[in-house]
Scaffold this active site. Structure first.
Site, mmCIF file in Angstrom:
data_model
loop_
_atom_site.group_PDB
_atom_site.id
_atom_site.type_symbol
_atom_site.label_atom_id
_atom_site.label_comp_id
_atom_site.label_asym_id
_atom_site.label_seq_id
_atom_site.Cartn_x
_atom_site.Cartn_y
_atom_site.Cartn_z
ATOM 1 N N LYS A 72 10.420 -26.181 26.833
ATOM 2 C CA LYS A 72 11.152 -26.568 25.646
ATOM 3 C C LYS A 72 10.770 -25.600 24.539
ATOM 4 O O LYS A 72 9.716 -24.964 24.608
ATOM 5 C CB LYS A 72 10.876 -28.016 25.279
ATOM 6 C CG LYS A 72 9.417 -28.423 25.154
ATOM 7 C CD LYS A 72 9.338 -29.948 25.095
ATOM 8 C CE LYS A 72 7.946 -30.434 24.753
ATOM 9 N NZ LYS A 72 7.066 -30.551 25.917
ATOM 10 N N SER B 127 -1.047 -29.345 22.744
ATOM 11 C CA SER B 127 0.254 -29.576 22.130
ATOM 12 C C SER B 127 0.207 -30.354 20.818
ATOM 13 O O SER B 127 -0.436 -29.935 19.872
ATOM 14 C CB SER B 127 1.148 -30.260 23.147
ATOM 15 O OG SER B 127 2.465 -30.208 22.719
ATOM 16 N N HIS B 128 0.818 -31.540 20.804
ATOM 17 C CA HIS B 128 0.913 -32.303 19.555
ATOM 18 C C HIS B 128 -0.372 -33.085 19.256
ATOM 19 O O HIS B 128 -0.484 -33.718 18.214
ATOM 20 C CB HIS B 128 2.085 -33.281 19.639
ATOM 21 C CG HIS B 128 1.930 -34.261 20.757
ATOM 22 N ND1 HIS B 128 2.033 -33.891 22.079
ATOM 23 C CD2 HIS B 128 1.638 -35.576 20.765
ATOM 24 C CE1 HIS B 128 1.824 -34.952 22.846
ATOM 25 N NE2 HIS B 128 1.583 -35.994 22.077
ATOM 26 N N ASP C 99 6.592 -25.938 21.100
ATOM 27 C CA ASP C 99 7.703 -26.256 21.998
ATOM 28 C C ASP C 99 8.545 -27.444 21.535
ATOM 29 O O ASP C 99 9.641 -27.655 22.013
ATOM 30 C CB ASP C 99 7.230 -26.440 23.464
ATOM 31 C CG ASP C 99 6.120 -27.457 23.615
ATOM 32 O OD1 ASP C 99 5.716 -28.059 22.602
ATOM 33 O OD2 ASP C 99 5.640 -27.634 24.754
ATOM 34 N N ARG C 100 8.024 -28.222 20.574
ATOM 35 C CA ARG C 100 8.824 -29.350 20.078
ATOM 36 C C ARG C 100 9.484 -29.015 18.753
ATOM 37 O O ARG C 100 9.057 -28.100 18.056
ATOM 38 C CB ARG C 100 7.932 -30.575 19.846
ATOM 39 C CG ARG C 100 7.289 -31.093 21.079
ATOM 40 C CD ARG C 100 6.559 -32.362 20.749
ATOM 41 N NE ARG C 100 5.920 -32.888 21.936
ATOM 42 C CZ ARG C 100 5.506 -34.131 22.059
ATOM 43 N NH1 ARG C 100 5.667 -34.975 21.059
ATOM 44 N NH2 ARG C 100 4.937 -34.534 23.169
ATOM 45 N N ASP D 232 5.615 -28.386 16.744
ATOM 46 C CA ASP D 232 4.324 -28.985 17.075
ATOM 47 C C ASP D 232 3.237 -27.929 17.297
ATOM 48 O O ASP D 232 3.460 -26.742 17.084
ATOM 49 C CB ASP D 232 4.457 -29.891 18.303
ATOM 50 C CG ASP D 232 4.671 -29.105 19.581
ATOM 51 O OD1 ASP D 232 5.171 -27.974 19.507
ATOM 52 O OD2 ASP D 232 4.318 -29.620 20.663
ATOM 53 N N ASP E 90 1.896 -26.321 19.809
ATOM 54 C CA ASP E 90 2.133 -25.132 20.635
ATOM 55 C C ASP E 90 3.565 -24.608 20.538
ATOM 56 O O ASP E 90 3.948 -23.722 21.302
ATOM 57 C CB ASP E 90 1.756 -25.413 22.095
ATOM 58 C CG ASP E 90 2.588 -26.541 22.703
ATOM 59 O OD1 ASP E 90 3.049 -27.412 21.945
ATOM 60 O OD2 ASP E 90 2.776 -26.533 23.933
HETATM 61 C C1 VG1 Z 1 4.760 -36.513 26.110
HETATM 62 C C2 VG1 Z 1 6.261 -36.674 25.961
HETATM 63 C C3 VG1 Z 1 6.987 -35.848 26.996
HETATM 64 C C4 VG1 Z 1 6.543 -34.382 26.879
HETATM 65 C C5 VG1 Z 1 5.035 -34.296 26.991
HETATM 66 C C6 VG1 Z 1 4.523 -32.889 26.779
HETATM 67 O O1 VG1 Z 1 4.347 -36.999 27.369
HETATM 68 O O2 VG1 Z 1 6.622 -38.020 26.059
HETATM 69 O O3 VG1 Z 1 8.371 -35.975 26.819
HETATM 70 O O4 VG1 Z 1 7.137 -33.603 27.885
HETATM 71 O O5 VG1 Z 1 4.422 -35.142 26.012
HETATM 72 O O6 VG1 Z 1 4.955 -32.362 25.575
HETATM 73 P P1 VG1 Z 1 3.701 -38.460 27.574
HETATM 74 O O7 VG1 Z 1 3.322 -38.520 29.010
HETATM 75 O O8 VG1 Z 1 2.575 -38.562 26.605
HETATM 76 O O9 VG1 Z 1 4.779 -39.431 27.209
HETATM 77 V V1 VG1 Z 1 3.929 -31.393 24.648
HETATM 78 O O10 VG1 Z 1 4.844 -30.701 23.384
HETATM 79 O O11 VG1 Z 1 2.758 -32.520 24.267
HETATM 80 O O12 VG1 Z 1 3.406 -30.236 25.777
HETATM 81 CO CO CO Z 2 4.078 -29.150 22.654
#
Ligand code: VG1
Ligand code: CO
Length: 543
Positions: free
Chosen positions: A376, A113-114, A281-282, A277, A279
């Protein structure tokens, strides 16, 4: 072509976090690491014999190799068909859509992801279930358990499969169907939104920048904004996905998308700005001179569902993750809708969406979505905002002012302390938990604490319970501070502190959030002894 059964031993730490298993790329590249985890997914869901899956990823370093390994393992384990995005690419929401549309038995998304990508950075794997959503805890636990007792995995010994061209081929008895990663997703967006109205917006000279941050949304954004909606070439920036995202973090926030934010704050800024981001989804939403806090963004979307035909009249419930601000609750209250509060992570929205209890969901971490998929969805949120702007004929700034006048403003900020010592982080959370009972009634920075607890969630649909989901401290006047440790990092620990305060008076809606929240920020530091315990005076990131 033969099937090999490879003897292996459990590898520690293959425990999925908030969203899949994330580790340093070199860890995933160690002998048997990826294979062990993939076999554990297969075993954890009761085998894949005769089943159909979707497969794709965000294009980060090692995505291409991992896709080949997964195809060979799926074939050797008897899967019937794999639907693969061309070149192994698929955004997370596009994968969710395909799983649903093609009624598959689930899907595998390769992404961290990010988190940044590259040989020295991060890699990840997520497993999604047949509703298109991230595997719920019961399944991630079964996968983790399988990883702890694994003794062998099965893999077909063969050369690479060509997944650069659309079409069907076979690997052992398994069918491989390479599809266009963008097409079905764009079709879904066309079903949801009035593309004619959006085309008219751009035809009238509306200006926008979308920064794909060299991640997966580039090709999707080009197809939607430039090709389908007629926005001028150059509307989409950094549109080519790169294995290392060009060296940046594909995280749509004011730090990692700084050049976009700078442009949006400049004198000749476009009317609308957005980013997504790694992937896809953000999302981050910006207007000329304004940054829209994700918690506000979902509230604005929720308040305006009647402006979008596919949502008009059918929305009756919202859901937000616990650390997300109560801006969404205010909209729900005004409309007499339900608003559910879930733990962090999209997997907790799945049951609410499936049972039609909620139709719009959001997280403070720049995640917004609806029941159109079970993830998302960054571009969905951007298109929703464009639809609002097209219908209201207002600037982003005016939309925000009007929203706050009507519902009040929830000032909000998240402070992240990254890469801190895990022991210190656990010590901080432990000490905080221990003193929860004595907090109510005490005062910090002149604000009285009204309640304090550790958040737990009982799923209203399947009755499952998720405990230890973060510490909440409530103050008089609608203030709140939340503390939790991240479940997506790959080195050390990340402490997230979420600060929120409510302001009903419109004459006080123009403050800078850090300033408006200064008292509670100070209170958060004293309550959790942040600087004392982790030796930092400033967070690494404020969003
Ligand atoms: C983070 C965010 C959470 C989100 C998750 C996955 O998790 O706070 O809201 O759902 O990333 O998003 P954490 O446990 O690091 O707070 V993504 O776009 O990274 O799949
Ligand atoms: Co993501």
């Amino acid at each position: 072509m033969t099937i090999h059964t490879i003897h292996t031993k459990p590898i520690d730490g293959q425990k999925p976090g908030t969203s899949g298993l994330r580790k340093k790329t070199h860890v995933f590249m160690e002998p048997h690491y990826l294979e062990n985890f993939v076999q554990s997914i297969f075993d954890g869901i009761g085998g894949v014999n005769g089943k159909i899956f979707v497969l794709g990823g965000d294009g980060r370093y090692f995505n291409d190799r991992a896709v080949q390994v997964i195809l060979r393992m799926a074939a050797a384990n008897g899967a019937k068909r794999m639907i693969v995005g061309r070149d192994g690419l698929l955004s997370t929401p596009a994968a969710s859509n395909l799983i649903r549309k093609r009624k598959t038995d689930g899907g595998i998304v390769l992404s961290a992801s990010h988190n940044p990508g590259g040989p020295e950075e991060d890699f990840g794997i997520k497993f999604n279930v047949p509703n298109g959503g991230p595997a719920p805890e019961a399944i991630t636990s079964a996968i983790y358990e399988a990883s702890g007792s694994i003794s062998e995995y099965r893999i077909a010994i063969t050369g690479d499969v060509d997944i650069s061209c659309l079409g069907k081929s076979k690997l052992l008895d398994m069918e491989i169907e390479v599809i266009d990663p963008v097409e079905d997703y764009v079709a879904l967006m066309e079903e949801l939104y009035d593309f004619d109205a959006l085309r008219a917006l751009f035809a009238n000279g509306f200006t926008m920048r979308f920064d794909a941050l060299h991640a997966i949304t580039g090709p999707y954004a080009k197809a939607i904004f430039e090709d389908a909606l007629g926005a001028p070439d150059g509307t989409v920036l950094n549109a080519v996905p790169l294995p290392d995202f060009g060296g940046g973090h594909p995280d749509p926030n004011p730090i990692w998308a700084k050049s976009l934010v700078d442009e949006m704050m400049s004198g000749d800024a476009p009317e609308f700005g957005a980013a997504s981001d790694g992937d896809g989804d953000r999302n981050m939403i910006l207007g000329r001179g304004v940054y829209v806090t994700p918690s506000d963004s979902v509230a604005v979307i929720a308040a305006n569902t009647d402006l979008v035909k596919s949502y008009k009249g059918r929305v009756k419930g919202f859901a937000r993750s616990m650390p997300t601000s109560a801006a969404l609750d205010r909209v729900a209250e005004a409309q007499n809708f339900d608003c559910y509060e879930t733990p962090t992570g999209w997997k907790f929205f799945g049951n609410l969406l499936d049972s039609d209890r909620a139709q719009i969901c959001g997280e403070e971490s720049a995640g917004t979505g609806s029941d159109h998929v079970r993830e998302k969805d960054g571009l969905w949120a951007v298109l929703f905002w464009l639809s609002i702007l097209a219908a209201k004929r207002q600037s982003v700034s005016d939309v925000m002012q009007e929203h706050w006048r009507k519902y009040g403003r929830n000032y909000y900020s998240r402070h992240d302390y990254e890469g801190i010592d895990s022991e210190a982080a656990n010590g901080l959370m432990g000490a905080l938990t221990d003193k929860l009972a004595e907090l109510p009634g005490t005062e910090y920075s002149g604000r009285k604490i009204t309640a304090a607890d550790e958040f737990a969630y009982d799923d209203p649909v399947d009755g499952s319970r998720a405990e230890s989901q973060g510490i909440r401290v409530f103050f008089d006047g609608g203030g709140r501070v939340v503390f939790r440790l991240s479940g997506t990092g790959t080195s050390g620990a990340t402490l997230r502190v979420y600060i929120e305060d409510f302001e009903s008076d419109p004459s006080k809606h123009d403050r800078e959030p850090q300033e408006a929240l200064a008292g509670l920020i100070e209170a958060a530091d004293s309550i959790a002894e942040i600087s004392k315990r982790i030796g930092r005076n400033e967070p690494d990131i404020r969003t």
